[in-house]
Design a protein around this motif. Structure first.
Motif, PDB file in Angstrom:
ATOM      1  N   ASP A  26       1.157  -1.743  -0.234  1.00  0.00           N
ATOM      2  CA  ASP A  26       0.590  -0.214   0.041  1.00  0.00           C
ATOM      3  C   ASP A  26       0.959   1.006  -0.063  1.00  0.00           C
ATOM      4  OD1 ASP A  26      -2.223  -1.727   0.123  1.00  0.00           O
ATOM      5  OD2 ASP A  26      -2.680  -1.267   2.478  1.00  0.00           O
ATOM      6  N   TYR A  27       1.701   1.045   0.737  1.00  0.00           N
ATOM      7  CA  TYR A  27       3.007   2.295   0.881  1.00  0.00           C
ATOM      8  C   TYR A  27       3.485   2.738  -0.084  1.00  0.00           C
ATOM      9  CZ  TYR A  27       7.053   4.971   1.572  1.00  0.00           C
ATOM     10  OH  TYR A  27       7.991   5.771   1.643  1.00  0.00           O
ATOM     11  N   LEU A  28       3.729   1.671  -0.858  1.00  0.00           N
ATOM     12  CA  LEU A  28       4.935   1.388  -2.495  1.00  0.00           C
ATOM     13  C   LEU A  28       3.403   2.122  -3.631  1.00  0.00           C
ATOM     14  CD1 LEU A  28       6.953  -1.712  -2.814  1.00  0.00           C
ATOM     15  CD2 LEU A  28       7.364   0.701  -2.404  1.00  0.00           C
ATOM     16  N   ALA A  29       2.478   1.608  -3.046  1.00  0.00           N
ATOM     17  CA  ALA A  29       1.363   2.279  -4.110  1.00  0.00           C
ATOM     18  C   ALA A  29       1.071   3.431  -3.970  1.00  0.00           C
ATOM     19  CB  ALA A  29       0.020   1.334  -4.221  1.00  0.00           C
ATOM     20  N   PHE A  30       0.831   3.873  -3.223  1.00  0.00           N
ATOM     21  CA  PHE A  30       1.047   5.881  -2.809  1.00  0.00           C
ATOM     22  C   PHE A  30       1.808   6.551  -2.740  1.00  0.00           C
ATOM     23  CE2 PHE A  30       0.666   9.123  -0.037  1.00  0.00           C
ATOM     24  CZ  PHE A  30      -0.498   9.175   0.186  1.00  0.00           C
ATOM     25  N   ASP A  38      -0.187  21.549  -5.130  1.00  0.00           N
ATOM     26  CA  ASP A  38      -0.892  22.064  -3.930  1.00  0.00           C
ATOM     27  C   ASP A  38       0.178  21.687  -2.881  1.00  0.00           C
ATOM     28  OD1 ASP A  38      -2.775  22.129  -1.122  1.00  0.00           O
ATOM     29  OD2 ASP A  38      -2.276  24.484  -2.770  1.00  0.00           O
ATOM     30  N   ALA A  39       0.382  22.858  -1.857  1.00  0.00           N
ATOM     31  CA  ALA A  39       1.635  22.771  -1.027  1.00  0.00           C
ATOM     32  C   ALA A  39       1.198  21.967   0.296  1.00  0.00           C
ATOM     33  CB  ALA A  39       2.006  24.202  -0.078  1.00  0.00           C
ATOM     34  N   LYS A  40      -0.291  22.625   0.282  1.00  0.00           N
ATOM     35  CA  LYS A  40      -0.908  21.740   1.765  1.00  0.00           C
ATOM     36  C   LYS A  40      -1.393  20.547   1.093  1.00  0.00           C
ATOM     37  CE  LYS A  40      -4.741  22.855   4.398  1.00  0.00           C
ATOM     38  NZ  LYS A  40      -5.742  23.779   4.887  1.00  0.00           N
ATOM     39  N   ALA A  41      -1.542  20.259  -0.210  1.00  0.00           N
ATOM     40  CA  ALA A  41      -2.016  18.959  -0.729  1.00  0.00           C
ATOM     41  C   ALA A  41      -0.320  17.666  -0.511  1.00  0.00           C
ATOM     42  CB  ALA A  41      -2.644  18.790  -1.489  1.00  0.00           C
ATOM     43  N   PHE A  42       0.054  19.196  -0.704  1.00  0.00           N
ATOM     44  CA  PHE A  42       1.958  17.858  -0.756  1.00  0.00           C
ATOM     45  C   PHE A  42       1.899  17.728   0.703  1.00  0.00           C
ATOM     46  CE2 PHE A  42       6.284  17.366  -0.628  1.00  0.00           C
ATOM     47  CZ  PHE A  42       6.776  16.461  -1.450  1.00  0.00           C
ATOM     48  N   GLN A  46       2.657  13.521   1.730  1.00  0.00           N
ATOM     49  CA  GLN A  46       4.229  12.826   2.652  1.00  0.00           C
ATOM     50  C   GLN A  46       3.760  13.194   4.049  1.00  0.00           C
ATOM     51  OE1 GLN A  46       6.719  16.611   3.087  1.00  0.00           O
ATOM     52  NE2 GLN A  46       8.723  15.345   3.094  1.00  0.00           N
ATOM     53  N   GLN A  47       2.641  13.440   4.965  1.00  0.00           N
ATOM     54  CA  GLN A  47       2.702  13.004   6.178  1.00  0.00           C
ATOM     55  C   GLN A  47       2.048  11.408   6.183  1.00  0.00           C
ATOM     56  OE1 GLN A  47       3.502  14.688   9.091  1.00  0.00           O
ATOM     57  NE2 GLN A  47       3.053  13.000   9.815  1.00  0.00           N
ATOM     58  N   ALA A  48       1.605  11.510   4.887  1.00  0.00           N
ATOM     59  CA  ALA A  48       0.318  10.202   5.085  1.00  0.00           C
ATOM     60  C   ALA A  48       1.929   9.083   5.139  1.00  0.00           C
ATOM     61  CB  ALA A  48      -0.061  10.451   3.428  1.00  0.00           C
ATOM     62  N   CYS A  49       2.532   8.725   3.291  1.00  0.00           N
ATOM     63  CA  CYS A  49       3.688   8.591   3.655  1.00  0.00           C
ATOM     64  C   CYS A  49       4.959   7.571   5.085  1.00  0.00           C
ATOM     65  CB  CYS A  49       4.684   8.905   2.600  1.00  0.00           C
ATOM     66  SG  CYS A  49       4.256   9.016   0.772  1.00  0.00           S
ATOM     67  N   LYS A  50       5.243   8.866   5.696  1.00  0.00           N
ATOM     68  CA  LYS A  50       5.411   8.776   6.591  1.00  0.00           C
ATOM     69  C   LYS A  50       5.199   8.416   7.810  1.00  0.00           C
ATOM     70  CE  LYS A  50       8.236  13.596   6.625  1.00  0.00           C
ATOM     71  NZ  LYS A  50       7.771  14.972   7.559  1.00  0.00           N
TER      72      LYS A  50
END
Length: 97
Positions: A26-30, A38-42, A46-50
């Motif tokens: 799931d991590y790799l796919a995401f 967008d900075a906020k969405a980015f 990034q937080q979701a990946c962490k």
């Protein structure tokens, strides 16, 4: 209570490999998808990946617990005996005060 924990621990050790694999996939796919512009969405991306990596790390730490079928190693037993002796010695010194 101890039997319940042993059952839980055995079930955990059986399920962990599949759970770790699922989290990793799931991590790799995401994270391999395009990152938002967008900075906020980015930042949220990034937080979701962490968070996914932290989840994987926790599963790996749980997997590092010793299996219930084995007792302590000779080194662990020696360490425990040394610790107990040190505690007993400290208690004796405190009693003399």
């Amino acid at each position: 209570m101890a039997e319940d924990f042993k059952k839980f621990q055995k079930r955990l050790h059986r399920r962990l490999p599949d759970q770790m694999k699922a989290v990793w996939q799931d991590y790799l796919a995401f994270c391999q998808g395009p990152a938002p512009d967008d900075a906020k969405a980015f930042s949220a991306h990034q937080q979701a990946c962490k968070n996914a990596l932290a989840h994987l790390l926790i599963l790996m730490k749980l997997g590092a617990f010793p299996d219930t079928g084995t007792g302590p190693s000779a080194e662990e037993t020696e360490w425990i005996q040394t610790a107990r002796a040190a505690i007993a010695e400290t208690e004796e010194k405190e009693d003399d005060c």
